[in-house]
Design a protein around this motif. Structure first.
Motif, PDB file in Angstrom:
ATOM      1  N   GLY A   1       0.818  -1.216   0.000  1.00  0.00           N
ATOM      2  CA  GLY A   1       0.000   0.000   0.000  1.00  0.00           C
ATOM      3  C   GLY A   1       0.846   1.257   0.000  1.00  0.00           C
ATOM      4  O   GLY A   1       0.515   2.248  -0.664  1.00  0.00           O
ATOM      5  N   LEU A   2       1.962   1.235   0.739  1.00  0.00           N
ATOM      6  CA  LEU A   2       2.836   2.404   0.779  1.00  0.00           C
ATOM      7  C   LEU A   2       3.477   2.664  -0.575  1.00  0.00           C
ATOM      8  O   LEU A   2       3.512   3.806  -1.052  1.00  0.00           O
ATOM      9  CB  LEU A   2       3.901   2.229   1.855  1.00  0.00           C
ATOM     10  CG  LEU A   2       4.828   3.412   2.059  1.00  0.00           C
ATOM     11  CD1 LEU A   2       4.042   4.597   2.621  1.00  0.00           C
ATOM     12  CD2 LEU A   2       5.962   3.043   2.979  1.00  0.00           C
ATOM     13  N   PHE A   3       3.968   1.617  -1.224  1.00  0.00           N
ATOM     14  CA  PHE A   3       4.563   1.789  -2.556  1.00  0.00           C
ATOM     15  C   PHE A   3       3.522   2.261  -3.569  1.00  0.00           C
ATOM     16  O   PHE A   3       3.823   3.080  -4.444  1.00  0.00           O
ATOM     17  CB  PHE A   3       5.208   0.483  -3.031  1.00  0.00           C
ATOM     18  CG  PHE A   3       6.609   0.299  -2.536  1.00  0.00           C
ATOM     19  CD1 PHE A   3       7.655   1.017  -3.080  1.00  0.00           C
ATOM     20  CD2 PHE A   3       6.879  -0.597  -1.526  1.00  0.00           C
ATOM     21  CE1 PHE A   3       8.947   0.847  -2.622  1.00  0.00           C
ATOM     22  CE2 PHE A   3       8.162  -0.774  -1.060  1.00  0.00           C
ATOM     23  CZ  PHE A   3       9.210  -0.048  -1.608  1.00  0.00           C
ATOM     24  N   THR A   4       2.294   1.781  -3.460  1.00  0.00           N
ATOM     25  CA  THR A   4       1.247   2.215  -4.374  1.00  0.00           C
ATOM     26  C   THR A   4       0.908   3.690  -4.145  1.00  0.00           C
ATOM     27  O   THR A   4       0.726   4.447  -5.101  1.00  0.00           O
ATOM     28  CB  THR A   4      -0.002   1.336  -4.208  1.00  0.00           C
ATOM     29  OG1 THR A   4       0.364  -0.031  -4.424  1.00  0.00           O
ATOM     30  CG2 THR A   4      -1.083   1.713  -5.195  1.00  0.00           C
TER      31      THR A   4
ATOM     32  N   GLY B   1      -4.001   2.125  -2.861  1.00  0.00           N
ATOM     33  CA  GLY B   1      -3.054   1.961  -1.767  1.00  0.00           C
ATOM     34  C   GLY B   1      -3.741   1.982  -0.412  1.00  0.00           C
ATOM     35  O   GLY B   1      -3.437   1.174   0.473  1.00  0.00           O
ATOM     36  N   LEU B   2      -4.691   2.881  -0.235  1.00  0.00           N
ATOM     37  CA  LEU B   2      -5.457   2.925   1.017  1.00  0.00           C
ATOM     38  C   LEU B   2      -6.339   1.691   1.156  1.00  0.00           C
ATOM     39  O   LEU B   2      -6.555   1.184   2.256  1.00  0.00           O
ATOM     40  CB  LEU B   2      -6.296   4.197   1.079  1.00  0.00           C
ATOM     41  CG  LEU B   2      -5.497   5.496   1.211  1.00  0.00           C
ATOM     42  CD1 LEU B   2      -6.417   6.703   1.078  1.00  0.00           C
ATOM     43  CD2 LEU B   2      -4.733   5.527   2.515  1.00  0.00           C
TER      44      LEU B   2
ATOM     45  N   ILE C   1      -8.651  -7.855   2.405  1.00  0.00           N
ATOM     46  CA  ILE C   1      -9.285  -9.002   1.763  1.00  0.00           C
ATOM     47  C   ILE C   1      -9.302  -8.847   0.235  1.00  0.00           C
ATOM     48  O   ILE C   1      -9.306  -9.839  -0.486  1.00  0.00           O
ATOM     49  CB  ILE C   1     -10.714  -9.219   2.330  1.00  0.00           C
ATOM     50  CG1 ILE C   1     -11.252 -10.593   1.955  1.00  0.00           C
ATOM     51  CG2 ILE C   1     -11.654  -8.157   1.861  1.00  0.00           C
ATOM     52  CD1 ILE C   1     -10.746 -11.677   2.826  1.00  0.00           C
ATOM     53  N   VAL C   2      -9.272  -7.624  -0.266  1.00  0.00           N
ATOM     54  CA  VAL C   2      -9.309  -7.388  -1.717  1.00  0.00           C
ATOM     55  C   VAL C   2      -7.921  -7.064  -2.262  1.00  0.00           C
ATOM     56  O   VAL C   2      -7.791  -6.382  -3.268  1.00  0.00           O
ATOM     57  CB  VAL C   2     -10.308  -6.260  -2.072  1.00  0.00           C
ATOM     58  CG1 VAL C   2     -11.715  -6.674  -1.759  1.00  0.00           C
ATOM     59  CG2 VAL C   2      -9.946  -4.975  -1.387  1.00  0.00           C
ATOM     60  N   ARG C   3      -6.894  -7.596  -1.618  1.00  0.00           N
ATOM     61  CA  ARG C   3      -5.523  -7.272  -1.986  1.00  0.00           C
ATOM     62  C   ARG C   3      -5.167  -7.736  -3.394  1.00  0.00           C
ATOM     63  O   ARG C   3      -4.427  -7.057  -4.097  1.00  0.00           O
ATOM     64  CB  ARG C   3      -4.564  -7.875  -0.977  1.00  0.00           C
ATOM     65  CG  ARG C   3      -4.611  -9.379  -0.963  1.00  0.00           C
ATOM     66  CD  ARG C   3      -3.664  -9.989   0.028  1.00  0.00           C
ATOM     67  NE  ARG C   3      -3.968 -11.390   0.228  1.00  0.00           N
ATOM     68  CZ  ARG C   3      -3.642 -12.342  -0.612  1.00  0.00           C
ATOM     69  NH1 ARG C   3      -3.014 -12.048  -1.717  1.00  0.00           N
ATOM     70  NH2 ARG C   3      -3.957 -13.589  -0.362  1.00  0.00           N
TER      71      ARG C   3
ATOM     72  N   SER D   1       1.397  -6.569  -3.470  1.00  0.00           N
ATOM     73  CA  SER D   1       0.040  -6.816  -2.989  1.00  0.00           C
ATOM     74  C   SER D   1      -0.464  -8.177  -3.439  1.00  0.00           C
ATOM     75  O   SER D   1      -1.120  -8.887  -2.672  1.00  0.00           O
ATOM     76  CB  SER D   1      -0.902  -5.724  -3.486  1.00  0.00           C
ATOM     77  OG  SER D   1      -2.218  -5.987  -3.100  1.00  0.00           O
ATOM     78  N   ILE D   2      -0.168  -8.552  -4.663  1.00  0.00           N
ATOM     79  CA  ILE D   2      -0.595  -9.862  -5.151  1.00  0.00           C
ATOM     80  C   ILE D   2       0.156 -10.977  -4.426  1.00  0.00           C
ATOM     81  O   ILE D   2      -0.410 -12.011  -4.086  1.00  0.00           O
ATOM     82  CB  ILE D   2      -0.383  -9.960  -6.673  1.00  0.00           C
ATOM     83  CG1 ILE D   2      -1.346  -9.016  -7.389  1.00  0.00           C
ATOM     84  CG2 ILE D   2      -0.580 -11.377  -7.175  1.00  0.00           C
ATOM     85  CD1 ILE D   2      -1.089  -8.877  -8.865  1.00  0.00           C
ATOM     86  N   ALA D   3       1.427 -10.761  -4.153  1.00  0.00           N
ATOM     87  CA  ALA D   3       2.256 -11.801  -3.543  1.00  0.00           C
ATOM     88  C   ALA D   3       2.057 -11.927  -2.034  1.00  0.00           C
ATOM     89  O   ALA D   3       2.423 -12.944  -1.458  1.00  0.00           O
ATOM     90  CB  ALA D   3       3.729 -11.512  -3.824  1.00  0.00           C
TER      91      ALA D   3
END
Length: 166
Positions: free
Chosen positions: A32-35, A78-79, A86-88, A125-127
């Protein structure tokens, strides 16, 4: 409570750091921070003008509205990774797609900086996978064998190495 109890004498900053660490560990925080860091330059650079003495450097293009929309969507994703873990996977895929779209639309993806941050955040996020909870006691963590509870012909065959379909 005694004067020796740890919770009463703990400093509030230590408590805050421990709670933040627990919160951070239960979600894809770094993704989230990188996004977020990827969305900021993508949204900001088309509207920024840099003054170097008498000279003004401006990156304003005709795609300024598209850059703003992509940047705000990346910040929102990111937020979302932080507060809706759950929706990562969806947020990660959407982040990667928006990062790829930002290359032609938003000044080469925010001069490449925003593109790389968003691409990294989407992949992280996917990983990301939630960790397994720690077992309190080894004896409590052991599960009883299935053959003790429900003894049937198929479980006996399966446990002996011979599995029959009938």
């Amino acid at each position: 409570m005694s004067a020796e109890s740890a919770s009463q004498n703990e400093h509030y900053l230590r408590v805050f750091r421990r709670r933040f660490r627990d919160w951070r560990g239960s979600r894809p925080f770094w993704a989230g921070l990188f996004t977020l860091l990827g969305g900021i330059p993508i949204a900001y650079l088309p509207y920024a003008s840099l003054k170097l003495g008498q000279m003004t450097l401006s990156l304003a293009t005709t795609a300024g509205a598209g850059s703003l929309i992509i940047g705000i969507l990346l910040i929102t994703l990111g937020l979302t990774m932080w507060f809706q873990a759950i929706v990562r996977v969806f947020a990660g895929v959407a982040t990667i797609l928006l990062a790829l779209v930002s290359i032609p639309v938003a000044n080469f993806g925010g001069l490449g900086i925003g593109f790389l941050f968003a691409l990294t955040g989407g992949a992280m996020s996917i990983a990301w996978a939630p960790g397994a909870p720690e077992a309190v006691d080894a004896e409590v963590a052991e599960a009883p064998e299935a053959t003790d509870a429900y003894e049937t012909e198929t479980t006996v065959d399966a446990n002996g190495g011979r599995n029959s379909a009938g």
